[in-house]
Motif scaffolding. Structure first.
Motif, PDB file in Angstrom:
ATOM      1  N   ASN A   1      35.364  46.121  39.648  1.00  0.00           N
ATOM      2  CA  ASN A   1      35.151  44.690  39.437  1.00  0.00           C
ATOM      3  C   ASN A   1      33.635  44.411  39.400  1.00  0.00           C
ATOM      4  OD1 ASN A   1      34.871  41.884  39.732  1.00  0.00           O
ATOM      5  ND2 ASN A   1      36.828  41.736  40.822  1.00  0.00           N
TER       6      ASN A   1
ATOM      7  N   THR B   1      32.006  41.802  39.477  1.00  0.00           N
ATOM      8  CA  THR B   1      31.529  40.775  40.416  1.00  0.00           C
ATOM      9  C   THR B   1      30.821  41.439  41.610  1.00  0.00           C
ATOM     10  OG1 THR B   1      33.507  39.536  39.858  1.00  0.00           O
ATOM     11  CG2 THR B   1      32.261  38.736  41.744  1.00  0.00           C
ATOM     12  N   PHE B   2      31.305  42.626  41.989  1.00  0.00           N
ATOM     13  CA  PHE B   2      30.772  43.291  43.181  1.00  0.00           C
ATOM     14  C   PHE B   2      29.661  44.301  42.854  1.00  0.00           C
ATOM     15  CE2 PHE B   2      35.469  42.676  44.123  1.00  0.00           C
ATOM     16  CZ  PHE B   2      35.277  41.437  44.702  1.00  0.00           C
TER      17      PHE B   2
HETATM   18  C1  LIG Z   1      36.922  40.329  40.634  1.00  0.00           C
HETATM   19  O1  LIG Z   1      36.636  39.730  41.898  1.00  0.00           O
HETATM   20  C2  LIG Z   1      36.571  38.315  41.863  1.00  0.00           C
HETATM   21  C3  LIG Z   1      36.130  37.854  43.260  1.00  0.00           C
HETATM   22  O2  LIG Z   1      37.018  38.276  44.253  1.00  0.00           O
HETATM   23  C4  LIG Z   1      37.918  37.760  41.460  1.00  0.00           C
HETATM   24  O3  LIG Z   1      37.851  36.363  41.399  1.00  0.00           O
HETATM   25  C5  LIG Z   1      38.317  38.335  40.111  1.00  0.00           C
HETATM   26  O4  LIG Z   1      39.617  37.916  39.762  1.00  0.00           O
HETATM   27  C6  LIG Z   1      38.268  39.855  40.128  1.00  0.00           C
HETATM   28  N1  LIG Z   1      38.494  40.390  38.776  1.00  0.00           N
HETATM   29  C7  LIG Z   1      39.446  41.283  38.537  1.00  0.00           C
HETATM   30  C8  LIG Z   1      39.519  41.773  37.137  1.00  0.00           C
HETATM   31  O5  LIG Z   1      40.225  41.687  39.387  1.00  0.00           O
END
Ligand SMILES: *[C@@H]1O[C@H](CO)[C@@H](O)[C@H](O)[C@H]1NC(C)=O
Length: 183
Positions: free
Chosen positions: A56, A58-59
């Motif tokens: 992910n 985001t991290f």
């Molecule tokens: C990635 O992490 C974010 C924050 O927790 C979340 O909102 C998002 O759905 C995640 N993306 C996937 C593809 O799992």
């Protein structure tokens, strides 16, 4: 004597810079690659889940080393344990019979322990205590498992079970990463 003192001072500063400065030590560790994540996730119980978490963006998984990567499931476990802890008291209040009440009471204990265990894992990670981290990951996973098994006995569709399963997975990922750190 004066020059020996100066030598000592310089030697000590050099030693500090080379061996003690944690940021210098950290930057010498290789960054996480997709191959690392692939290896790690292939050893977890729920591989698709592990991939979703560790890739992910985001991290920012590729901007850190293996020890930094452990922070991702640890932080998610902390949030997960926090919310489950919060969700149990209302379930306990609504319990229909002795068996449900007993299960949720024991789950309260499981999740207090699981939450404390994540907080310990945070400290082990920061200190670089990989073995401590591995023990914490294992015992946190056992707490989550114990609660899940009890709840599943009388309510297999309980919303608690999904969150419980995710928490179990986070602990499992932490466990696999700590094994790689120990290697
Ligand atoms: C990635 O992490 C974010 C924050 O927790 C979340 O909102 C998002 O759905 C995640 N993306 C996937 C593809 O799992």
């Amino acid at each position: 004597m004066a020059s020996f003192a100066r030598f000592l001072l310089i030697a000590t500063s050099l030693a500090t810079i080379l061996f003690i400065n944690p940021s210098a030590a950290k930057s010498s560790r290789p960054l996480v690659t997709y191959a690392d994540i692939n290896t790690i996730c292939s050893k977890t119980e729920d591989q698709p889940f592990c991939f979703r978490v560790l890739t992910n963006q985001t991290f920012r998984p590729y901007e850190t080393d293996l020890l930094g990567l452990a922070k991702i499931p640890i932080n998610l476990a902390l949030t997960g344990a926090f919310y489950i802890k919060r969700d149990i008291p209302p379930l306990l209040k609504q319990a229909k019979n002795y068996k449900e009440r007993e299960a949720y009471t024991l789950c309260t204990q499981n999740y207090n322990d699981a939450y404390d265990t994540v907080r310990k894992a945070i400290r082990f990670r920061v200190k670089g205590d990989y073995r401590g981290l591995r023990v914490a990951a294992l015992s946190g996973g056992e707490e989550a498992k114990a609660c899940g098994v009890r709840v599943a006995q009388f309510n297999p569709s309980s919303p608690l079970l999904q969150k419980n399963g995710e928490l179990k997975n986070y602990f499992n990922i932490i466990w696999v990463i700590s094994n790689r750190l120990i290697e």
